[in-house]
Design an enzyme around this catalytic site. Structure first.
Site, PDB file in Angstrom:
ATOM      1  N   GLU A  57       0.837  -1.205   0.000  1.00 19.54           N
ATOM      2  CA  GLU A  57       0.000   0.000   0.000  1.00 19.54           C
ATOM      3  C   GLU A  57       0.868   1.250   0.000  1.00 19.54           C
ATOM      4  O   GLU A  57       1.875   1.328   0.704  1.00 19.54           O
ATOM      5  CB  GLU A  57      -0.934  -0.005   1.218  1.00 19.54           C
ATOM      6  CG  GLU A  57      -2.084  -0.982   1.051  1.00 19.54           C
ATOM      7  CD  GLU A  57      -3.015  -1.004   2.260  1.00 19.54           C
ATOM      8  OE1 GLU A  57      -2.683  -0.392   3.287  1.00 19.54           O
ATOM      9  OE2 GLU A  57      -4.072  -1.646   2.163  1.00 19.54           O
ATOM     10  N   THR A 227      -7.140   0.486 -20.044  1.00 20.63           N
ATOM     11  CA  THR A 227      -6.794  -0.855 -19.596  1.00 20.63           C
ATOM     12  C   THR A 227      -5.432  -1.185 -20.202  1.00 20.63           C
ATOM     13  O   THR A 227      -4.956  -0.511 -21.122  1.00 20.63           O
ATOM     14  CB  THR A 227      -7.810  -1.911 -20.076  1.00 20.63           C
ATOM     15  OG1 THR A 227      -7.845  -1.899 -21.496  1.00 20.63           O
ATOM     16  CG2 THR A 227      -9.201  -1.651 -19.521  1.00 20.63           C
ATOM     17  N   ARG A 236      -4.108  -8.174 -17.374  1.00 15.45           N
ATOM     18  CA  ARG A 236      -5.364  -7.485 -17.038  1.00 15.45           C
ATOM     19  C   ARG A 236      -5.071  -6.449 -15.962  1.00 15.45           C
ATOM     20  O   ARG A 236      -4.686  -6.793 -14.844  1.00 15.45           O
ATOM     21  CB  ARG A 236      -6.408  -8.483 -16.558  1.00 15.45           C
ATOM     22  CG  ARG A 236      -6.706  -9.582 -17.572  1.00 15.45           C
ATOM     23  CD  ARG A 236      -8.002 -10.277 -17.277  1.00 15.45           C
ATOM     24  NE  ARG A 236      -9.103  -9.447 -17.725  1.00 15.45           N
ATOM     25  CZ  ARG A 236      -9.576  -9.467 -18.967  1.00 15.45           C
ATOM     26  NH1 ARG A 236      -9.051 -10.261 -19.878  1.00 15.45           N
ATOM     27  NH2 ARG A 236     -10.578  -8.677 -19.303  1.00 15.45           N
TER      28      ARG A 236
HETATM   29  C1  LIG Z   1     -12.797  -2.528 -21.424  1.00 17.66           C
HETATM   30  C2  LIG Z   1     -13.172  -1.134 -21.116  1.00 17.66           C
HETATM   31  C3  LIG Z   1     -13.286  -0.666 -19.796  1.00 17.66           C
HETATM   32  C4  LIG Z   1     -13.322  -1.570 -18.591  1.00 17.66           C
HETATM   33  O1  LIG Z   1     -12.299  -2.360 -18.363  1.00 17.66           O
HETATM   34  P1  LIG Z   1     -12.425  -3.602 -17.337  1.00 17.66           P
HETATM   35  O2  LIG Z   1     -11.004  -3.951 -17.166  1.00 17.66           O
HETATM   36  O3  LIG Z   1     -13.256  -4.620 -18.032  1.00 17.66           O
HETATM   37  O4  LIG Z   1     -13.055  -3.097 -16.084  1.00 17.66           O
HETATM   38  C5  LIG Z   1     -13.532   0.674 -19.593  1.00 17.66           C
HETATM   39  N1  LIG Z   1     -13.672   1.516 -20.622  1.00 17.66           N
HETATM   40  C6  LIG Z   1     -13.594   1.100 -21.901  1.00 17.66           C
HETATM   41  C7  LIG Z   1     -13.766   2.087 -23.007  1.00 17.66           C
HETATM   42  C8  LIG Z   1     -13.354  -0.233 -22.193  1.00 17.66           C
HETATM   43  O5  LIG Z   1     -13.308  -0.633 -23.463  1.00 17.66           O
END
Ligand SMILES: *Cc1c(COP(=O)(O)O)cnc(C)c1O
Length: 420
Positions: A57, A227, A236
């Site tokens: 943290e 992401t 991820r």
């Molecule tokens: C995939 C995506 C997200 C969310 O990502 P997660 O990792 O699935 O929570 C947010 N904004 C956009 C535009 C996306 O394509």
């Protein structure tokens, strides 16, 4: 051949068998979901390290736990690589995923009940851009723009009118089903006029931006949210980037505002992916993704398919199957049986329901990672055409024939990261 996961196979053969089945599925199928990819073996290895044993943290040099000598250097490496690759002053690499990253943006710049603005989900936006069923649409007053019905392109007259009338605290641009180049400069002008914080959510196109195949939002926006696992081809996770003036607010919002300890194994894998994305070969990859998508769009148009906005500028194609008289979900499920993995998707102004919409969404990041080129896209379009026709006719044999042909081609293009 040795078992790819010997310890896992010994401890938990049931789980190891399921992982093995997934490895075969990813090897044998033509994966066209535009938000997915194949990460490298190096990224996979970094994700599976003892770094995951640590609590950290805080931020490098400012932790609440001792023993951070190596973790600090790893996170600093990821941050510096993100800053260099995207040309930003500040990067936070701790958000657990794209949705929590966007929540941190709201926490930094808005209070519950404030007005926020984004693209409507059925128009191609994301849940976290203020859509009703998301926390972002219930804790905030979400106002939503869309695309024009005649062109399928973002309606900037509507964006401007809505922004000046509603005066949102935060405006999101970017989305999940936008096949065209995003005009970040146009959004920037409107946001400045409306006095809003502008966020470019480039989750889908971050790899194209890093590779020079899509214009960068950085000169035009306050915050970049992304992401790390879509076209950027990392683990991820997610990142928030900004100019120095917003650094403190964003960092505070991620930790302690929203999260506890960062996932250090993911941070390490993000660092690896950013290193890979800085290589000349990744520029080649990003441009090949777009070239493949354009070639695939042309081939689909030639077969009489209707594409939202008439084609693509990026990695993604949104197909409206209404003229083929096959609903998106039925087509998607049939294509899955044919070894072609897509998702059903609403199209703008869809007369059908979100759980049973008119379209399918496809993209080229994964097949490009396997080395398929523009010369293969006529074949891919032919398989999609045969799959959709077989879905309409209920012809299961035709789907199995396509599946065998797909598996044969994919066997010649081994997938990065998968055991051979
Ligand atoms: C995939 C995506 C997200 C969310 O990502 P997660 O990792 O699935 O929570 C947010 N904004 C956009 C535009 C996306 O394509």
């Amino acid at each position: 051949m040795t078992a790819p996961h010997p310890a896992l196979a010994a401890t938990d053969p049931e789980l190891a068998a399921l992982v093995g089945a997934e490895e075969r599925l990813q090897a044998e199928t033509l994966r066209l979901i535009p938000s997915e990819n194949y990460v490298s073996r190096a990224v996979l290895e970094a994700s599976g390290t003892v770094l995951q044993n640590k609590y950290s943290e805080g931020y490098p040099g400012r932790r609440y736990y001792e023993g951070q000598q190596n973790i600090d250097r790893i996170e600093t490496l990821a941050v510096e690589r993100a800053k260099a690759l995207f040309g930003v002053d500040h990067a936070n690499v701790q958000p657990y995923s794209g949705s929590p990253a966007n929540l941190a943006v709201y926490l930094a710049f808005a209070r519950p009940g404030d007005t926020v603005m984004g693209m409507a989900l059925p128009m191609g936006g994301h849940l976290t851009h203020g859509w009703g069923v998301s926390a972002t649409g219930t804790w905030f007053h979400g106002v939503q723009y869309g695309v024009r019905q005649d062109t399928g392109l973002i309606d900037f007259d509507q964006v401007r009118e809505l922004a000046l009338k509603e005066r949102p605290k935060v405006i999101f641009c970017g989305g999940t089903a936008l096949p065209r180049t995003i005009d970040f400069a146009a959004f920037g002008e409107i946001a400045r006029e409306a006095g809003a914080v502008l966020v470019a959510d480039v989750a889908h196109i971050a790899g194209l931006i890093a590779g020079g195949a899509h214009p960068s939002p950085v000169p035009h926006v306050d915050v970049v949210s992304t992401t790390t696992h879509k076209t950027l081809r990392g683990p991820r996770g997610a990142m928030l980037m900004s100019r120095e003036e917003h650094a403190k607010a964003l960092d505070k919002a991620v930790f302690p505002g929203l999260q506890g300890g960062p996932h250090n194994q993911t941070t390490a894998a993000v660092a690896v992916a950013l290193h890979e994305a800085a290589q000349p070969s990744f520029r080649h990859y990003a441009h090949a993704v777009v070239a493949n998508a354009k070639a695939l769009a042309e081939a689909l148009l030639a077969r009489g398919f209707d594409l939202v906005s008439g084609g693509t500028d990026n990695h993604l194609i949104l197909m409206d199957l209404t003229p083929k008289e096959v609903p998106g979900k039925i087509a998607a499920k049939a294509l899955d049986r044919a070894g072609i993995v897509v998702n059903y998707n609403t199209v703008p102004y869809d007369p059908r329901k979100p759980f049973d919409p008119s379209g399918i969404r496809i993209g080229t990041p994964s097949l490009t990672s396997r080395g398929l080129g523009t010369e293969h896209m006529a074949q891919v379009a032919a398989w999609i055409d045969r799959g959709v026709a077989a879905a309409g006719a209920g012809d299961e044999d035709a789907l199995l024939t396509v599946r065998a042909e797909v598996a044969e081609l994919m066997a010649a293009f081994p997938a990065p990261g998968l055991p051979v």
